[in-house]
Write a protein that holds these residues in place. Structure first.
Motif, short mmCIF file in Angstrom:
data_model
loop_
_atom_site.label_atom_id
_atom_site.label_comp_id
_atom_site.label_asym_id
_atom_site.label_seq_id
_atom_site.Cartn_x
_atom_site.Cartn_y
_atom_site.Cartn_z
N MET A 1 20.50 -22.15 9.66
CA MET A 1 19.59 -22.03 8.53
C MET A 1 19.82 -20.69 7.82
N LYS A 2 19.85 -20.75 6.50
CA LYS A 2 19.96 -19.53 5.71
C LYS A 2 18.64 -19.31 4.99
N ILE A 3 18.11 -18.10 5.11
CA ILE A 3 16.84 -17.76 4.47
C ILE A 3 17.13 -16.84 3.28
N ASN A 4 16.56 -17.16 2.15
CA ASN A 4 16.78 -16.42 0.91
C ASN A 4 15.49 -15.78 0.42
N PHE A 5 15.54 -14.50 0.16
CA PHE A 5 14.40 -13.81 -0.43
C PHE A 5 14.82 -13.32 -1.81
N ILE A 6 14.18 -13.85 -2.85
CA ILE A 6 14.55 -13.55 -4.23
C ILE A 6 13.38 -12.87 -4.92
N ASP A 7 13.65 -11.75 -5.54
CA ASP A 7 12.61 -10.98 -6.21
C ASP A 7 13.20 -10.36 -7.47
N SER A 8 12.35 -9.76 -8.28
CA SER A 8 12.82 -9.00 -9.44
C SER A 8 12.06 -7.68 -9.49
N PHE A 9 12.52 -6.77 -10.31
CA PHE A 9 11.93 -5.43 -10.34
C PHE A 9 10.47 -5.44 -10.82
N ASP A 10 10.14 -6.38 -11.66
CA ASP A 10 8.82 -6.35 -12.29
C ASP A 10 7.86 -7.39 -11.72
N SER A 11 8.19 -7.97 -10.58
CA SER A 11 7.33 -9.02 -10.03
C SER A 11 6.10 -8.42 -9.35
N LYS A 12 5.23 -9.31 -8.89
CA LYS A 12 4.01 -8.91 -8.20
C LYS A 12 4.20 -8.86 -6.68
N PHE A 13 5.41 -9.15 -6.21
CA PHE A 13 5.66 -9.13 -4.78
C PHE A 13 5.50 -7.71 -4.24
N ASP A 14 5.12 -7.63 -2.97
CA ASP A 14 4.92 -6.34 -2.31
C ASP A 14 6.19 -5.97 -1.56
N TYR A 15 6.85 -4.88 -1.95
CA TYR A 15 8.13 -4.54 -1.35
C TYR A 15 7.99 -4.13 0.11
N LYS A 16 6.83 -3.60 0.51
CA LYS A 16 6.65 -3.23 1.92
C LYS A 16 6.56 -4.48 2.80
N ALA A 29 17.22 -16.82 11.69
CA ALA A 29 18.09 -17.35 10.65
C ALA A 29 19.55 -17.05 11.00
N ASP A 30 20.44 -17.98 10.67
CA ASP A 30 21.87 -17.72 10.86
C ASP A 30 22.32 -16.58 9.96
N SER A 31 21.78 -16.56 8.74
CA SER A 31 22.10 -15.49 7.80
C SER A 31 20.95 -15.34 6.81
N LEU A 32 20.91 -14.18 6.17
CA LEU A 32 19.89 -13.87 5.18
C LEU A 32 20.56 -13.49 3.87
N TYR A 33 19.90 -13.85 2.78
CA TYR A 33 20.38 -13.42 1.47
C TYR A 33 19.20 -12.76 0.75
N TYR A 34 19.40 -11.51 0.31
CA TYR A 34 18.34 -10.77 -0.35
C TYR A 34 18.78 -10.34 -1.75
N PHE A 35 17.95 -10.69 -2.70
CA PHE A 35 18.12 -10.28 -4.10
C PHE A 35 16.79 -9.63 -4.45
N SER A 36 16.68 -8.32 -4.13
CA SER A 36 15.35 -7.72 -4.10
C SER A 36 15.45 -6.21 -3.97
N SER A 37 14.30 -5.57 -3.72
CA SER A 37 14.29 -4.13 -3.47
C SER A 37 15.15 -3.77 -2.26
N THR A 38 15.12 -4.61 -1.25
CA THR A 38 15.94 -4.36 -0.06
C THR A 38 17.42 -4.32 -0.41
N SER A 39 17.88 -5.29 -1.18
CA SER A 39 19.31 -5.32 -1.52
C SER A 39 19.66 -4.15 -2.44
#
Length: 363
Positions: A1-16, A29-39
């Protein structure tokens, strides 16, 4: 299973929240993909030295709230950048030019050092230094940022969302605010409001960010057998719900699938998690710490995309375009699974929970 976390700079998501949950995602997860503050942090932590000076200025402005003198300095450096590059590559330079170039290069060096401190602190404060080897090994994959731009590449976002939705081996991990902003009910409850989400509370993890890299690696390998049977059933679960609409008349069928394919694994998997060496130690040393509980949610493809628009991860144009492309393959009311976390206090029952961002300790 691959888990993807997708975010943008101006979203309401909490980076912590994102920064904490990546540890739990890594466990199964076998692998993770991050498009976010973490990445963003990972990329610049590793590749800062390769960023050219003009892009360095953009990044400096983005990361720091500059004072008046720093704003003026950056403005002057931008104005003189063309000449700086020209004279820097010039073969014959007199003493005064060498002195001027030296001053400018010293300024750029200071800016680069300040940015290095910035990203060092970001990585350290979130305890992400222990994750860097997984990043190096591509177990944690990231979107490679074009140095500094806060503008989201629309084509990248469009193709990314469509690819994930169409691939049955990938799911989204979303911010816990989905459980606050959209109506939801637990799989074994009666839905009296035609809710937007059905969810299944599965297992919980202690504060894994307290573990070192070797301890994380050991725990990840130790728990693979525990998740093997679940993952096999989860693949079947995904295949079957993708043939069902998220209409109220189909909710009973969804509840039955949740019980048969997901719930049957909870007790055994949680037992193996709690018995894993370093998790046992964490539970013993910090018995009163909050824990992150992993949940599988089900909603329609359309509702999931509406959530990302509502939280300002994607704009209305992209939402419409993604829906249009996905609709070539699936009806938008088709069921779609995703994951999210809640935080539970040590003395709380599984049903008595609070959203993660309300309970995160100061990092």
């Amino acid at each position: 299973m691959k888990i993807n976390f997708i975010d943008s700079f101006d979203s309401k998501f909490d980076y912590k929240e994102e920064g904490v949950n990546i540890f739990s995602n890594l466990m199964f997860a076998d692998s993770l993909y991050y498009f976010s503050s973490t990445s963003f942090n990972f990329y610049h932590y590793k590749y800062l030295k390769l960023i050219p000076e003009d892009k360095l200025l953009d990044l400096f402005e983005q990361c720091y709230e500059l004072n008046e003198s720093e704003v003026e300095m950056v403005s002057n450096l931008r104005k003189d950048y063309h000449n700086y590059k020209k004279f820097k590559n010039q073969k014959h330079r007199d003493k005064s030019l060498l002195i001027s170039l030296g001053r400018v290069e010293h300024t750029y060096k200071n800016i680069r050092n300040d940015l290095k401190d910035f990203f060092d602190n970001c990585i350290r404060d979130l305890h992400h230094d222990s994750l860097l080897p997984f990043f190096e090994e591509n177990i944690i994959d990231i979107f490679v940022f074009d140095h500094t731009s806060s503008e989201i590449n629309e084509n990248k976002f469009l193709s990314l969302f469509v690819k994930i939705i169409l691939n049955p081996d990938e799911i989204f991990s979303v911010d816990s605010c989905i459980d606050q902003d959209f109506s939801s009910y637990q799989y074994d409850e009666d839905d009296e409001e035609n809710s937007d989400i059905i969810y299944v509370p599965l297992w919980s993890f202690p504060q894994l960010q307290l573990l070192t890299t070797p301890q994380l690696r050991y725990t990840r390998e130790d728990l693979k057998p525990a998740f093997a049977a679940f993952e096999a059933d989860f693949k079947t679960f995904v295949k079957e719900i993708r043939q069902i609409s998220f209409a109220p008349e189909d909710h009973q069928k969804l509840q039955q699938l949740c019980a048969e394919k997901l719930v049957v694994h909870i007790e055994k998997v949680q037992q193996q998690i709690d018995q894993s060496l370093y998790i046992t130690k964490l539970n013993h040393e910090f018995p009163n710490d909050t824990k992150q509980r992993f949940n599988v949610g089900i909603t329609s493809i359309e509702s999931l995309l509406d959530f990302y628009e509502c939280e300002e991860v994607i704009g209305s144009y992209m939402t419409t375009e993604i829906k249009s492309q996905v609709a070539r393959y699936y009806s938008l009311d088709t069921c779609y699974p995703f994951s999210f976390y809640q935080t539970i206090e040590a003395n709380e029952t599984q049903s008595d929970t609070k959203p993660l961002f309300d309970l995160l300790k100061e990092l």
